[in-house]
Scaffold this active site. Structure first.
Site, short mmCIF file in Angstrom:
data_model
loop_
_atom_site.label_atom_id
_atom_site.label_comp_id
_atom_site.label_asym_id
_atom_site.label_seq_id
_atom_site.Cartn_x
_atom_site.Cartn_y
_atom_site.Cartn_z
N GLU A 43 -29.50 -17.87 1.27
CA GLU A 43 -31.06 -18.33 0.01
C GLU A 43 -31.03 -16.85 0.23
OE1 GLU A 43 -32.16 -21.77 -0.72
OE2 GLU A 43 -33.44 -20.66 -2.16
N ARG A 268 -23.72 -28.43 10.56
CA ARG A 268 -23.89 -27.55 11.64
C ARG A 268 -24.73 -27.49 12.81
NH1 ARG A 268 -28.96 -25.32 8.70
NH2 ARG A 268 -27.97 -26.79 7.08
N LYS A 278 -35.53 -22.56 8.68
CA LYS A 278 -36.04 -21.74 7.79
C LYS A 278 -36.99 -21.90 7.16
CE LYS A 278 -32.70 -20.35 4.95
NZ LYS A 278 -31.65 -19.53 3.99
#
Ligand code: ATP
Ligand code: MG
Length: 567
Positions: A43, A268, A278
């Protein structure tokens, strides 16, 4: 595409990871006409970090291994947080890592019309409805994991009414938040994501690609799986938190009646002593806790690049950590191991002094300058050698001298001999001190002309070998030394009542002045060196011909003593 892989990558014969097992099974069954097609779907709301690098290496690596393809797809469904700056940085980072998406650069926003049609299909089947509840009402009526949700009156709107309202949502008749489109799944499902999730919302915000064309935007959960389907992705690899979304993705694909990719989840990557969200990285940038997204202390790809990491070292790291099914934390020292290993092979050796102590060779001619031949890289004979000027006054590292050394100190001390790398054996004769402070000003030594490097006498046994720089030839440079950005291993959940910012290391950056041998004079940003006995250093982008700036990539483990012995 990818550069020739390192010997490490090529030589490691490892068993298949669980994703490869799935893919090979699918290939054996002849699924998807034996195609393998993956995608990396960022994204564009921030810069990529080392966790994304893991995902990039995985997706592109699998395609490469199975002769398939990988798309770069921007999942740009949230115009509020996204920006073209991020799109550009993501492309730069993926390329730099050594991967090529060829002509397959896609955007979820390119599918907005198609996604709208999918939503209409659901409405026509009675599988989606327009809901007028506020966000609070919706969340309240959704229940909790242990309490089923309540059905709401909007669920029973007719198909005609829903089609009309959805068309008018698109036409801009309603303000933000007035209505949403929800999938009509199951308000009592034990999986909260199945309790009539929102699939479209009204947002009168212009989008970095579609401008003002749309005022309704699909939710991520409505765009992601369908985008994979549109692109005929065979294996949609994502992180574990999407496991609970998978039933919804499968439901949507099935109800719409389109091609079904196979979603596979893996854990992850988490790294010790850093944060990877982020949102948090953006906060650090906005609050100027760091100097920017590419601050060399950041776990971002551009930060690592600026620090001096190579794409090969990051790819090797991604390979070494493998893929896991359970969340875990990887020690940051493994990443440091990978860059050391890579730079050991490719970095030029030079001599530089960071905490100088002046040495005067009393018996060396005042004006003489000798050019000493120094090997550029003992790991790589093709790197050749260079000349390093030697003269009467030299700098050595302050730590390499002790006036009253303990027994095991094999460096310079009164009355002791050491070898100066590629030069002579010297002996410490006396020390001059500041009469007031007692600080050591100079160390006076004698040199033995018969021990010049290369001469038979140079093999005489002395315990220590030091690096040095000629005072009058030294180039001064700004040296940026880095420590961990955080003081604790898991800043995200270190202590109740504290946030990750409470654990920022106030000493993560230390700026020093170094004295470097003149061969670095024309070094350009990005060039990497091993400062002998100290560590690996990379020329920073702030460097100019007038002022060199180095980043310390990673200190050297004490590999020096071993090397000296085997010489
Ligand atoms: P956000 O928290 O904003 O959703 P994200 O870190 O999930 O951010 P995306 O841009 O959605 O970022 O991620 C792109 C891809 O990278 C996704 O497939 C995601 O699963 C993967 N990814 C993100 N973080 C990691 C990580 N730490 N380790 C491995 N893969 C990751
Ligand atoms: Mg995400």
């Amino acid at each position: 595409m990818m550069e020739e892989s390192t010997s490490k990558e090529a030589n490691t014969v490892r068993s298949l990871n669980f994703i490869e097992e799935i893919i090979e099974e699918d290939l054996r069954m002849g699924k998807n006409e034996c195609r393998v097609h993956t995608r990396f779907p960022p994204e564009p709301n921030g810069y990529l970090h080392i966790g994304h690098a893991k995902s990039i290496c995985l997706n592109f690596g699998l395609a490469k291994k199975y002769n398939g393809k990988t798309n770069l797809r921007f999942d740009d469904t949230n115009p509020v947080k996204e920006d073209i700056e991020y799109v550009d940085s993501i492309k730069e980072d993926v390329k730099w890592l050594g991967f090529d998406w060829e002509d397959r650069e896609f955007y979820a926003s390119d599918y907005f019309e198609q996604l709208y049609e999918f939503a209409v299909i659901l409405i026509r089947k009675g599988k989606a409805y327009v809901c007028d509840m506020s966000a609070e009402e919706m969340s309240e009526s959704r229940g909790t994991p242990t309490r089923p949700g309540r059905e709401n009156p909007y669920r029973n709107r007719t198909i005609e009414e829903n089609l009309d309202l959805f068309t008018r949502m698109r036409a801009g008749e309603f303000p933000d938040g007035a209505k949403v489109l929800r999938a009509k799944v199951d308000m009592a499902s034990p999986n909260m994501h199945m309790r009539d999730p929102v699939i479209y919302r009204i947002l009168h915000t212009s989008h970095h690609r579609t401008g003002d064309k749309w005022c309704i935007y699909p939710m991520y959960d409505f765009a992601h799986g369908q985008s994979d389907s549109i692109e005929k992705i065979t294996h949609s690899i994502c992180t574990l938190e999407f496991e609970v979304h998978r039933p919804l993705y499968d439901w949507l694909i099935q109800e719409i009646g389109i091609y079904a990719p196979r979603q596979i989840e893996f854990a992850r990557l988490n790294l010790s002593y850093t944060v990877m969200s982020k949102r948090k990285l953006l906060e650090l940038v906005q609050e100027k806790q760091v100097r920017g997204w590419d601050d060399p202390r950041m776990p971002t790809i551009c930060g690592l690049r600026r620090r001096g990491y190579t794409p090969e070292s990051i790819r090797n790291f991604a390979d070494l950590i493998g893929v896991a099914k359970r969340d875990n934390v990887i020690d940051i020292s493994l990443l440091e191991f990978c860059i050391r290993e890579d730079l050991n092979k490719r970095a030029m050796r030079i001599m530089g002094i960071i905490n100088p102590l002046k040495i005067v060779l009393d018996n060396y001619p005042d004006e003489l300058v000798e050019e000493m031949a120094a090997v550029n890289n003992p790991e790589d004979p093709s790197a050749g050698s260079r000349k390093v000027p030697f003269s009467k006054e030299l700098y050595i590292e302050h730590e390499d001298f002790m006036e009253n050394p303990p027994g095991k100190f094999f460096r310079l001390a009164p009355g002791r001999e050491v070898r100066l790398r590629s030069a002579y054996i010297i002996k410490c004769e006396s020390v001059t001190k500041d009469p007031v402070s007692g600080r050591i000003l100079e160390v006076h030594c004698s040199y033995d002309p018969a021990t010049k490097s290369g001469m038979p006498e140079s093999n005489r046994k002395v315990k220590g070998t030091l690096h040095w720089v000629s005072v009058k030839h030294a180039i001064t440079a700004e040296i940026r030394m880095y420590d961990r950005l955080f003081m604790v291993e898991s800043p995200d959940n270190a202590e109740e009542g504290k946030t990750y910012k409470d654990f920022l290391n106030p000493d993560s950056l230390e700026i020093k002045t170094g004295f470097i041998e003149p061969s670095v004079r024309n070094a350009i940003p990005g060039q990497k060196y091993q400062f002998e006995r100290l560590g690996y250093y990379s020329v920073d982008y702030d460097s100019t011909p007038d002022k060199l700036v180095f980043n310390c990539v990673v200190p050297l483990k004490d590999s020096w003593s071993k090397k000296e012995k085997t010489k």
